[in-house]
Design a protein around this motif. Sequence first.
Motif, short mmCIF file in Angstrom:
data_model
loop_
_atom_site.label_atom_id
_atom_site.label_comp_id
_atom_site.label_asym_id
_atom_site.label_seq_id
_atom_site.Cartn_x
_atom_site.Cartn_y
_atom_site.Cartn_z
N ASP A 160 0.87 -1.17 0.00
CA ASP A 160 0.00 0.00 0.00
C ASP A 160 0.91 1.23 0.00
OD1 ASP A 160 -1.48 2.24 0.89
OD2 ASP A 160 -2.82 1.00 2.09
N TYR A 200 -0.01 0.31 -5.03
CA TYR A 200 -1.10 1.19 -5.45
C TYR A 200 -1.05 2.47 -4.65
CZ TYR A 200 -3.48 -0.85 -1.37
OH TYR A 200 -3.81 -1.30 -0.11
N CYS A 218 -2.29 1.65 -9.93
CA CYS A 218 -1.80 0.37 -9.42
C CYS A 218 -0.82 -0.17 -10.45
CB CYS A 218 -2.96 -0.61 -9.20
SG CYS A 218 -2.47 -2.19 -8.47
N THR A 256 -7.70 2.37 -0.97
CA THR A 256 -7.02 1.10 -1.18
C THR A 256 -7.50 0.44 -2.48
OG1 THR A 256 -8.66 -0.18 0.07
CG2 THR A 256 -6.81 0.76 1.30
N GLN A 257 -6.63 -0.39 -3.05
CA GLN A 257 -6.92 -1.12 -4.28
C GLN A 257 -6.46 -2.57 -4.15
OE1 GLN A 257 -6.01 1.20 -7.99
NE2 GLN A 257 -5.12 2.67 -6.56
N ARG A 298 -7.35 -5.16 -6.88
CA ARG A 298 -6.51 -5.16 -8.08
C ARG A 298 -5.22 -5.94 -7.84
NH1 ARG A 298 -6.16 0.71 -10.83
NH2 ARG A 298 -5.15 -0.58 -12.42
N VAL A 299 -4.69 -5.86 -6.63
CA VAL A 299 -3.49 -6.62 -6.29
C VAL A 299 -3.77 -8.12 -6.36
CG1 VAL A 299 -1.88 -7.19 -4.43
CG2 VAL A 299 -2.47 -4.80 -4.87
#
Length: 241
Positions: free
Chosen positions: A48, A84, A90, A116-117, A120-121
């Motif tokens: 992050d 991201y 990201c 936060t993403q 996608r991770v």
Amino acid sequence: MADEKRGSKSRLPAESKQAEVDAFLRQVAAMPAVQPASGRGRLIFALDATASREPTWDHACRLQGEMFEATASLGGLDVQLVFYRGFGECKASRWLSRATDLHAAMRKVSCVGGETQIARVLKHAIDEAKAGRVNALVFVGDAMEEPLDALSRLAGEMGLVNVPAFVFHEGDNPLAGRAFKEIARLSRGAYCPFNSASAQQLKELLAAVAVFAAGGRKALADYSAKTGGATLLITRQMGGV
């Protein structure tokens, strides 16, 4: 005064923190053996990079080198940096085989405010695993601002493609803690909290995950016998295997 209160709150009681670490080590020890066909482990190192993590980003840069050093005798480790930040950004690096290259890539990243993403991770890890073997995902974060059901579904898919997520939770955000534990459970990985006071232990645990990714349980047992510390607890819980 407010800062002092926040700082004291973020420090886990010693007994509670040790219990969490012990649970993490038991989960790693119970995982099935992994041995990459290529002789090199492949690990996605995801972080992050939103504004809340800026104070500890440099700290993460210093820790990553231990992962490479720990796996040198096992044929090495390839690491892909994923991060991201900001508004919908990201990114993933190429696969890196040297600690200096990963460090250089991380030094180019600055933390930017944003949501936060994590989804996608996780989706990226699944796609990479389908394209070519990925032995583990390490994720380091302090917050979660996404639907838990969606993250749980993706974590379950990670379990199906044999990519365990080792989730390191910075701070004490309860919503993030709940989500991170679920991601670890469904992907058949492990969860462990940390703070600035547990830097050395985090370093050892990252190295342990890297060794597991590169050589499986036997390699992890051999490594812990040489290094001791937190990794030695894994060998004891594995019955000396």
